[in-house]
Design a protein around this motif. Sequence first.
Motif, mmCIF file in Angstrom:
data_model
loop_
_atom_site.group_PDB
_atom_site.id
_atom_site.type_symbol
_atom_site.label_atom_id
_atom_site.label_comp_id
_atom_site.label_asym_id
_atom_site.label_seq_id
_atom_site.Cartn_x
_atom_site.Cartn_y
_atom_site.Cartn_z
ATOM 1 N N ARG A 70 83.378 64.564 78.506
ATOM 2 C CA ARG A 70 84.264 63.426 78.247
ATOM 3 C C ARG A 70 83.540 62.094 78.330
ATOM 4 O O ARG A 70 83.829 61.179 77.567
ATOM 5 N N HIS A 73 82.073 61.014 75.056
ATOM 6 C CA HIS A 73 83.080 60.482 74.140
ATOM 7 C C HIS A 73 83.489 59.068 74.545
ATOM 8 O O HIS A 73 83.591 58.177 73.697
ATOM 9 N N ARG A 74 83.696 58.870 75.830
ATOM 10 C CA ARG A 74 84.118 57.566 76.335
ATOM 11 C C ARG A 74 83.045 56.499 76.088
ATOM 12 O O ARG A 74 83.338 55.399 75.644
#
Length: 143
Positions: A70, A73-74
């Motif tokens: 994640r 992606h962030r």
Amino acid sequence: MICDCSPSLNLININALAYCDEVIIPVSMDYLSRAGAEQTAGIIEEIRTLNSRKPISFRLLPTFYDSRIRLSHRMLDDLRERFGDRIFTTIIRMNAAIREAPGQNKTVFEHAPLSRGAFDYYHLTEEILELERSHADSAEAAL
């Protein structure tokens, strides 16, 4: 000419930035790397301010991207929001061949030419060449 500098801001690197016309800032997908990229972009803006006759362009290159995490992606979303079209569309994904190649005293193309890392860097080269072609076409049209 390509100047490959260490990922730190010291007098030598600042002088290299002042010398360059274009800068590629690699950014691994973590907070500290993003902060360093923002600092480098700020230094480039300061150099532009001090010498308005010296146009320096820069782009950020997302590296060590892992689609399973994640944070990757962030970080990529944050970079795109902050820097917009200054982000290369090519993303260098996490790949063992990229990490192994220097230990073999080889490029990723020599070490593992069919790896994802070689593929990503090949596409980066194509993207840079396309950007250069479009700059040359724009300059030619302006004449």
